[in-house]
Every structure is written in structure tokens, then in C-alpha cells.
Scaffold this motif. Sequence first.
Motif, mmCIF file in Angstrom:
data_model
loop_
_atom_site.group_PDB
_atom_site.id
_atom_site.type_symbol
_atom_site.label_atom_id
_atom_site.label_comp_id
_atom_site.label_asym_id
_atom_site.label_seq_id
_atom_site.Cartn_x
_atom_site.Cartn_y
_atom_site.Cartn_z
ATOM 1 N N LEU A 169 38.471 35.605 28.187
ATOM 2 C CA LEU A 169 38.543 36.265 26.933
ATOM 3 C C LEU A 169 37.523 35.658 25.690
ATOM 4 N N ALA A 170 37.160 34.524 25.972
ATOM 5 C CA ALA A 170 36.705 33.844 24.985
ATOM 6 C C ALA A 170 35.059 34.308 24.877
ATOM 7 N N MET A 171 34.646 34.957 26.103
ATOM 8 C CA MET A 171 33.135 35.386 25.901
ATOM 9 C C MET A 171 33.288 37.262 25.533
ATOM 10 N N GLU A 172 34.440 37.425 24.890
ATOM 11 C CA GLU A 172 34.598 38.624 24.444
ATOM 12 C C GLU A 172 34.281 39.831 25.549
ATOM 13 N N PRO A 173 34.716 39.891 26.564
ATOM 14 C CA PRO A 173 34.331 41.048 27.445
ATOM 15 C C PRO A 173 34.899 42.167 27.235
ATOM 16 N N ARG A 174 34.279 43.306 27.715
ATOM 17 C CA ARG A 174 34.736 44.685 27.402
ATOM 18 C C ARG A 174 35.667 45.041 28.458
ATOM 19 N N ILE A 175 35.286 44.557 29.791
ATOM 20 C CA ILE A 175 36.005 44.627 31.067
ATOM 21 C C ILE A 175 36.775 43.374 31.509
ATOM 22 N N MET A 176 37.830 43.568 32.261
ATOM 23 C CA MET A 176 38.258 42.179 32.902
ATOM 24 C C MET A 176 38.489 42.724 34.459
ATOM 25 N N LEU A 177 38.302 41.766 35.345
ATOM 26 C CA LEU A 177 38.567 42.050 36.610
ATOM 27 C C LEU A 177 39.426 40.906 37.027
ATOM 28 N N PHE A 178 40.233 41.286 38.055
ATOM 29 C CA PHE A 178 41.216 40.365 38.345
ATOM 30 C C PHE A 178 41.301 40.522 39.780
ATOM 31 N N ASP A 179 41.107 39.367 40.328
ATOM 32 C CA ASP A 179 41.026 39.020 41.826
ATOM 33 C C ASP A 179 42.353 38.470 42.443
ATOM 34 N N GLU A 180 43.524 39.255 42.620
ATOM 35 C CA GLU A 180 44.641 38.579 43.017
ATOM 36 C C GLU A 180 45.061 37.484 42.232
ATOM 37 N N PRO A 181 45.219 37.675 40.870
ATOM 38 C CA PRO A 181 45.535 36.548 39.957
ATOM 39 C C PRO A 181 46.767 35.757 40.178
ATOM 40 N N THR A 182 47.699 36.411 40.988
ATOM 41 C CA THR A 182 49.158 35.857 40.917
ATOM 42 C C THR A 182 49.442 35.410 42.291
ATOM 43 N N SER A 183 48.300 35.660 43.250
ATOM 44 C CA SER A 183 48.701 35.321 44.792
ATOM 45 C C SER A 183 49.127 34.002 44.983
ATOM 46 N N ALA A 184 48.534 32.859 44.409
ATOM 47 C CA ALA A 184 48.571 31.530 44.515
ATOM 48 C C ALA A 184 49.884 30.893 43.680
ATOM 49 N N LEU A 200 47.470 42.131 27.454
ATOM 50 C CA LEU A 200 46.011 42.277 27.475
ATOM 51 C C LEU A 200 45.774 43.943 27.666
ATOM 52 N N ALA A 201 46.648 44.602 28.715
ATOM 53 C CA ALA A 201 46.553 45.960 28.665
ATOM 54 C C ALA A 201 46.897 46.926 27.814
ATOM 55 N N GLU A 202 47.993 46.149 26.947
ATOM 56 C CA GLU A 202 48.231 47.197 25.673
ATOM 57 C C GLU A 202 47.319 46.979 24.670
ATOM 58 N N SER A 203 46.536 45.859 24.668
ATOM 59 C CA SER A 203 45.709 45.532 23.625
ATOM 60 C C SER A 203 44.376 46.485 23.685
ATOM 61 N N GLY A 204 44.446 47.161 24.886
ATOM 62 C CA GLY A 204 43.370 48.395 25.235
ATOM 63 C C GLY A 204 42.055 47.589 25.808
ATOM 64 N N MET A 205 42.366 46.622 26.612
ATOM 65 C CA MET A 205 41.486 46.106 27.577
ATOM 66 C C MET A 205 41.093 46.929 28.652
ATOM 67 N N THR A 206 40.021 47.246 29.026
ATOM 68 C CA THR A 206 39.647 47.885 30.590
ATOM 69 C C THR A 206 39.738 46.927 31.560
ATOM 70 N N MET A 207 40.813 47.273 32.497
ATOM 71 C CA MET A 207 41.096 46.193 33.402
ATOM 72 C C MET A 207 41.049 46.768 34.772
ATOM 73 N N ILE A 208 40.460 46.187 35.854
ATOM 74 C CA ILE A 208 40.592 46.511 37.159
ATOM 75 C C ILE A 208 41.446 45.063 37.882
ATOM 76 N N CYS A 209 42.526 45.218 38.353
ATOM 77 C CA CYS A 209 43.080 44.298 38.971
ATOM 78 C C CYS A 209 43.329 44.576 40.469
#
Lengths: 262, 447
Positions: A169-184, A200-209
Amino acid sequence: MNNKITDISSQEKNSGTIAIKVDGLNKWFDKFHVLKDISMSVLEKKIIVICGPSGSGKSTLIRCLNHLELFQEGSVSIFGQELLNDKKSATLIRENVGMLFQNFNLFPHLTILKNCTLGPIWLKKIPESKAVEQAMVLLDRVGVSKLVSKYPGQISGGQQQRVAIARALAMEPRIMLFDEPTSALDPEMIKKVLDVMIDLAESGMTMICVTHEMQFAHQVADQIIFMSDGEIVETGPPEQVLKNPKWDRTSHFLQHILSHTS
Amino acid sequence: MGKLTNPKAELLEFVPRPSRPPVVVTYGFTGWLKKHLFGGFWNTLQTIAVFSLLYLLLKPFIEWSVIDAVWVASTRRECLEISPDGACWAGVITWFNNLIYGRYPDELQWRINLGFGLGLVWLMPLVLKKLKNKIGIAIMAVVLYPFLANYLFIGGEPNGLHYIIACVALAYLMMIYINIILIYTGCQLLEQYLEPLLERISPKKAALLSHVACWFVLSLLIVSIFQGVQLQHVPIDMWGGLFLTVVISSFAIVMALPIGVFLALGRRSNMPVIKWFSIAIIELVRSVPMITVLFMSVTMMPLFFPNTMDLNKLSQVIIAVCIFAGAYMAETVRGGLQAISPGQFDAAKSVGLGYWQTMFLIILPQALKLMIPNIVTSFISMFKDTTLVSIIGLFDIMLMARNISIDKDWYGLHSEPLVAISFIFFIVCYGMSQYSQSLEKKLKTSR
């Protein structure tokens, strides 16, 4: 070329900017055809969940979206910017796209704070004091502001993943990609990471999980994409895909996943 | 998730037990002795056996080197008359100065001490906590210090480019120390006093400009101060002993890492020309004995340089040793690079870092930290390998030690000088290895 356009936002076509557009994407690892004619488009501020059995090409697909993997055929564009096979295009795309990984991939030789300020200082040329200020706000938001001077090896997996979110988020992206973020992670930690993702989703980020957390998918996803053997098998709103899937393959997989988690 | 929590509302709260200090397992020195050396019959037997073996082996050496040794004598014959079975350290002591400084004139040896002293003085600020821009100081030490040291060692008229660069280097060193004093007394940096003035000319680059201006003024000052000081010229043929060994090996040690890093990155590169070039250098140099490389450097290297460039033997040897050391270091670094998980590259890329940023900010710091033991092992072996330059006729510590035995007063004195230089090498190498271990501890960031 057999283009099954799987436009997941057909009803809302005029209601927002197209964030990601994938058209006829094909990719091979050597002779192995990993992605077969993938087409989709994602509107801004939408949450997409991609699920499917392992080896179905989910991770490869989202890695293609920020140029971590190259593809041989088709096109990907992010906010109208075509992804080309060169460094310049990669840097431009990555400015807009942040990514989370299954293994967190924090930089182990830097403190939590420095993990989050490195990008802004070196790429956005923000003065250090300001970068630290911004990073502290983000670290506070993901609930790890007490750990800033620790090293990644000294904190738990769940905390590491939340730091990774702050770093992206520090890079202020407009889209976030999540590659199995909770699997480990273990269940107690999964909850906290998912809470941050929901926030994050509620704040209006475009997300692909890419995730197997079906409850999360049900709660926040606008669309679910089900993939198998490199193809998009099924796509639609969560209610439809989870409750009455069209294809046998989808329901078979969902049964497995749901019986495992509950 | 949420569903998994226990439905019963009134549960006892779990409070973790406080941690206890660890159980003490050894009870002082005698406890340790009992546990490790004399625990049980067989252990005791083994301990006695090992110690008696050690005694049998060490006794003759200690008798030779300490008990029967002769420390004061003027010739070897005298030594043999005093104690025929003991070591004749008197010869080593007489030659000690030559072992350290080679044939460098006695009355000028302070210049060597001063040169190395300044090197240490330059590196000392790197351990200070309050100082910023340490990387800059270190880089300047690598770039400028050799000119300063070389000018001190070789001497010559106080004019010409070499003299000026040496003065510029000295000015930089002075500036570091003035700033250190200013920082620790709570004042501004030297250049910050000048900054307001320069801000009118160019507000953006005022900091840099004032830094350069201070440096320039100090340099001018030093150039004019030392104008009257004449340093007698000492030709490179006169250099020798441990001094020469340290000069050659410090070049090798300092240059090995950058050469090695670039060759290693080159070998992993996607660009075919760079890749094949790196592989060619690494494999070629690694497959040839060091002595061959040294001989070739003296006989063949002049062919590759223009006639106008007059390279002396020492610089030829230094170039050869640096390339040799770099090629070995490249493989060490490559090993370190391979130990970094691909995830780190992905993460760096996804943050948006480019190739060089990824390498220098993320990958190399981790790889080099992993490789500290191997890197220091290479450093140690490089330091020892430089003794081979004695074969091509440079009077390094090894050749000086061999020369004692052909001195007419100490004719045939072979073992003692070798034992003495072994001891010197041991001190230096053991020091390096200890430093590397403390560095490892300091840089350890995980549990």
C-alpha cells in the motif's frame, strides 16, 4: 482463435472505468499450456476472487497481470496501458499494481519500517521523514505499528503478511493482487489478515484474490472466477457460483473445499 | 473463521505462565571438567590419552623454540655455540625490520607506518553511530586513499597530479574529522555554515555545492602547506616484506568483491555477450594456476597495453592478483545469489524496483551476509596466496624470510624465519576470521 469472451461485468459496462482487461491470453511453460484463451475485464473498485484446484493456472494468471510472468499470446492492459514485453512497460504497470504473496516475501535484512519505506524513498523519491510518516499510518492501519523496529524473522506469519500489505500500500497502488495470501497461516492469523483485506475492499481498492477462503469470497467478492486446467470454467457473482454452479467441475471442487473448511 | 469460536460465553481466561530462567547445567570450572573430561572411565581414559599425545608432540617443539632457544647473538655460529639444539631467534630479530619493511630505507619507514595509520584513521569513523553517509566515506576510502598512501610510500617532488590527488584525499579525511568533532560538540556540519550563502546561487544544489567548496578550500590549503615538504623518492624495487604483502593483498581483497559481484551478475545475466564474457573470464582464470597467471602478468601483460604506458612489475602483479581474486570471488558470490529465494526477486519487482535497485538493495545485502564465512575464507587464502609473488622476484615477506638463510652472518638459518612468518600470518588471518564472526553476529537479523 477461439475467443470465449467471459466478460464478468457485462451488466455494469457503463458504470466504471475498466481497470484490467485481459484478451485471449495464452501462456506456455515450455510445452505445457498453462493458460488457455483467458479473457476477462475487471472494473475499478471491484473485488474478484479466483479459485480452483492447484495447478489450474490461477497464480500464473495474476502474475501475468503485473509482469512477473511473460505470456506468449494475447494482451493485458491495466487502466488502458498495454502490457508490453519490455522493462519500461513493466515499471509503469507496477506503479499501479501491488502484489501479495503466499510466503509474504518481506525483505528479511530490513526492519519492518524499512520494508515499507524502501519503495517510496527509492522509487517515488519521497524524503525519508515523510516516507516514515506515511508508513507508520499504514502499519497502524494493518495493526502492526508496535513492531516497526523488528525484523521479519522475529514476527509471526500473520504479522508478516499484514506488513506485506502495508508495504504494497505504501506505493499507493490502484490495484492489489493477492496470491493465496492466507495459505501459509494458521486459522487465528488468517482471521486478522482477512480483516485487513476486508477493510481494504471496503475502502474501494480494486482487488484480485487467488484464495480458497470461500467465506471471504462470499462476503466481499463482486465476482468469482473458477479456473481449472488453465481455463476459466465459470464466472459470476458469488451467490450464483457458490450456490448453484453451472458446471459439474465447479460444484465438485466447492464440495471438497467446503467440507474441508467447516 | 468466526464460526469456530466457542459458543460458551463464560470461559476462564487463559493466562500464560511466566517464563522461568533456564536451568543452569554447569557448575563452575570443576563441574565443567567433571562433565566433559572426566565423566566416566572411558572419558577419563581418552582425556589422559589425548593429553599425553599432545605432550609428546609439543614437548620437542617447546624445548626447541623456547627452552633451548637463543635470543641474543650476532651470528648463527654464535647461536650454535650457545645452544646447538635450540632455535636461533637472534637471526629473525636482527632481520625483523626487513621482514616487515623489506629493503625500504630505515630512516623513511615512518612513512609506511603513517600511510597505514592514515588508512585505519580513515576507516575508524565507520563505526561511529552518529555519522551519516558512511557509504560515501567507504567509497572515498577505496577511491582516494590508495593515492594518498602511494604518495607517502613512493615519495617524489611536491608537484604534479599525484601530489595534488594525495592532498585532495588528505583534505577529504580532514573534512570527515572536522565534521565528527562538530557533530559531537553539537554544532552544524562544516558545509552547513556555507549553505545559506550558496542557496542564493542555486537553491537546489546548495548542499552539494557547499560540500565541494569546503573540500576544495581545504585541498588548496593542504596543497600549499605541504608544498615545502620534500618526500625522498623510494623506487618500488625497494618495497618489500610484510608491507608489500599487505599492499598487494589489500588491493586483491578490496577489488575482489566488486569484480566478483559484477562477474557473478554477468554470469546470471540474460544478455548473451555479457554472460559469455563473464563465464569465459571466470572459467579461464579459475582453471589456470596462480603462478602461471603471475608469470603471464609480468611477461605478457605489457603486450596488451600501449607502449607509452610504463607499467611497473608491481602494478602488473596487482592487476593479475585482482583478476584472479575476482574470478574466485565471482563463484562465491554466485553461490550466495542462488541461495536467495525467487520470492525475493518477485517481491522486489512487485514493489517496482528495477534490476540494479533489486540487486543492490535487496538481493546482494542478503547474499553477501550469507556468504560472509566463504568471502572471508577467500580473503584469507588471497592474503596467503600473495606470497607466491616472491617467485617472480618481488621481495615480499616470504622472499625476505628465505633471504635470511643466505645472509653471510646467518647462513643456513631456514626454519626459524619460516616459523616466525607463520606466526605473523596466523595473527593476521586469525584476526580476519574473528572479525568475520563478530560481523556475522552483528548482522544477524532473525531469531
